[in-house]
Write a protein that holds these residues in place. Sequence first.
Motif, short mmCIF file in Angstrom:
data_model
loop_
_atom_site.label_atom_id
_atom_site.label_comp_id
_atom_site.label_asym_id
_atom_site.label_seq_id
_atom_site.Cartn_x
_atom_site.Cartn_y
_atom_site.Cartn_z
N HIS A 147 0.84 -1.21 0.00
CA HIS A 147 0.00 0.00 0.00
C HIS A 147 0.86 1.24 0.00
CE1 HIS A 147 -4.44 -0.69 0.79
NE2 HIS A 147 -3.94 -1.74 0.17
N ILE A 148 2.00 1.14 0.68
CA ILE A 148 2.90 2.29 0.76
C ILE A 148 3.25 2.74 -0.67
CG2 ILE A 148 5.19 3.10 1.51
CD1 ILE A 148 5.10 0.96 3.70
N LEU A 149 3.54 1.76 -1.51
CA LEU A 149 3.95 2.11 -2.88
C LEU A 149 2.77 2.48 -3.76
CD1 LEU A 149 6.67 -0.44 -3.96
CD2 LEU A 149 6.93 1.89 -3.17
N LYS A 150 1.67 1.79 -3.52
CA LYS A 150 0.53 2.02 -4.40
C LYS A 150 -0.17 3.33 -4.10
CE LYS A 150 -0.28 -2.84 -5.40
NZ LYS A 150 -0.93 -4.04 -4.88
N GLY A 151 0.05 3.83 -2.86
CA GLY A 151 -0.68 5.02 -2.45
C GLY A 151 -0.05 6.33 -2.89
N HIS A 152 1.20 6.31 -3.34
CA HIS A 152 1.89 7.56 -3.66
C HIS A 152 1.85 7.90 -5.14
CE1 HIS A 152 3.47 6.91 0.33
NE2 HIS A 152 3.93 8.14 0.31
N GLY A 153 1.75 9.19 -5.41
CA GLY A 153 1.85 9.63 -6.80
C GLY A 153 3.28 9.41 -7.27
N LYS A 154 4.19 10.03 -6.54
CA LYS A 154 5.59 9.88 -6.92
C LYS A 154 6.28 8.97 -5.90
CE LYS A 154 9.71 12.26 -8.30
NZ LYS A 154 10.26 10.96 -8.59
N ILE A 155 6.95 7.97 -6.44
CA ILE A 155 7.61 7.00 -5.56
C ILE A 155 9.06 7.42 -5.33
CG2 ILE A 155 8.24 4.57 -5.31
CD1 ILE A 155 5.27 4.95 -5.47
N THR A 156 9.46 7.36 -4.09
CA THR A 156 10.85 7.72 -3.78
C THR A 156 11.59 6.49 -3.24
OG1 THR A 156 10.39 8.22 -1.49
CG2 THR A 156 10.08 10.01 -3.08
N GLU A 157 12.89 6.68 -3.13
CA GLU A 157 13.72 5.62 -2.57
C GLU A 157 13.27 5.27 -1.16
OE1 GLU A 157 18.28 5.82 -2.35
OE2 GLU A 157 17.71 6.47 -4.36
N VAL A 158 12.83 6.30 -0.44
CA VAL A 158 12.38 6.08 0.94
C VAL A 158 11.14 5.18 0.95
CG1 VAL A 158 11.48 7.21 3.02
CG2 VAL A 158 13.36 8.26 1.72
N ASN A 159 10.22 5.42 0.00
CA ASN A 159 9.01 4.57 -0.08
C ASN A 159 9.39 3.11 -0.30
OD1 ASN A 159 7.52 7.13 -2.10
ND2 ASN A 159 7.31 6.83 0.10
N VAL A 160 10.35 2.89 -1.20
CA VAL A 160 10.77 1.52 -1.49
C VAL A 160 11.40 0.89 -0.25
CG1 VAL A 160 12.32 0.08 -2.88
CG2 VAL A 160 11.05 1.94 -3.97
N ALA A 161 12.25 1.65 0.41
CA ALA A 161 12.91 1.14 1.62
C ALA A 161 11.87 0.81 2.69
CB ALA A 161 13.92 2.16 2.13
N ASP A 162 10.88 1.69 2.85
CA ASP A 162 9.83 1.45 3.85
C ASP A 162 9.04 0.18 3.50
OD1 ASP A 162 10.54 3.61 5.28
OD2 ASP A 162 8.91 4.92 4.57
N THR A 163 8.75 0.02 2.23
CA THR A 163 8.02 -1.17 1.80
C THR A 163 8.81 -2.43 2.15
OG1 THR A 163 7.01 0.03 -0.02
CG2 THR A 163 7.01 -2.37 -0.19
N LEU A 164 10.09 -2.41 1.83
CA LEU A 164 10.90 -3.60 2.10
C LEU A 164 11.01 -3.88 3.59
CD1 LEU A 164 13.64 -3.31 -0.65
CD2 LEU A 164 11.79 -4.97 -0.48
N LYS A 165 11.03 -2.82 4.37
CA LYS A 165 11.06 -3.01 5.83
C LYS A 165 9.78 -3.72 6.28
CE LYS A 165 12.96 0.57 8.12
NZ LYS A 165 12.79 1.91 8.73
#
Length: 295
Positions: A14-32
């Motif tokens: 959801h973290i990734l799907k919810g954002h317009g623009k995806i950042t490195e931080v979003n990816v890191a949070d998802t993996l966490k």
Amino acid sequence: MFDNLSDKLDKAFHILKGHGKITEVNVADTLKEVRRALLDADVNFKIAKDFTTKVKEKAIGENVLTTLQPGQLMVKLVKDELTELMGGDAAGINLSGAPTVILMSGLQGSGKTTFSGKLANFLKTKKNKKPLLVACDIYRPAAINQLHVVGGQIGVEVYSEEGNKNPVEIAQNAIKYAKANGFNVVIVDTAGRLAVDEEMMNEIANVHKAIEPHETLFVVDAMTGQDAVNTAKAFNDRLNFDGVILTKLDGDTRGGAAISIKSVVDKPIKFIGTGEKMEAIDVFYPNRMAERILG
Ligand code: GDP
């Protein structure tokens, strides 16, 4: 099956799907979150950590941030890695030999006797085989009776020797009997104990050495999580088995055993048990399981 893990992974994405623009931080949070979901599913810490490291490397390699649908690509990367972790391709069962000799191992209560019946039924109905079931549990008369009941349900003959306390002899005699009577598969059900002990290990190792099975299968209760993985390691160190049977996947299992076992013992999961009935057996397909987990 693995509902909790599926829910948590879904939330992670959801973290990734919810954002317009995806950042490195979003990816890191998802993996966490993915790692946390795996740990909650009782996956071993190192396996979970290696898992997310590999997915991260692939995400960087594929420039996930610049793709049109980074969320979908991340789901795919996680799915591919889960499939790989669980064994990649489905592993078949070796049916060579005349007869094919299959040795079942595992702790008491893991579902060995039930699975012996399911496998006999599967080979009889799906592979056109004529199996013989062999009762080698010399300690518990109830276990021998149970195998006779199972055999009766599926119309498969059961070989047992009342009073004989030598499992090696019983197994060898059963193979002779099978050869003389046109059986082309012999499934040897052995005695398990509640925990790994030296006597049980010696006994099954002796049977293994004497009958040189074409397939040695290790049966384990999926509900026992990391214990299942530790038990698998103990049996594999002794028997160098060919494959794992994961039972009770119909129960409220967290999934850790299914996900971890292959990478710990480097042996494939070959079948899963999904209920008490004789028909509740499925060939294990890592990709289908990964798909199921990720919904
Ligand atoms: P053994 O001691 O290893 O031979 O184990 P059993 O075959 O006697 O099985 C122990 C218990 O687990 C029995 O009550 C079985 O009916 C049950 N069982 C075996 N396989 C499965 C399965 O895949 N799902 C469920 N729900 N129960 C199972």
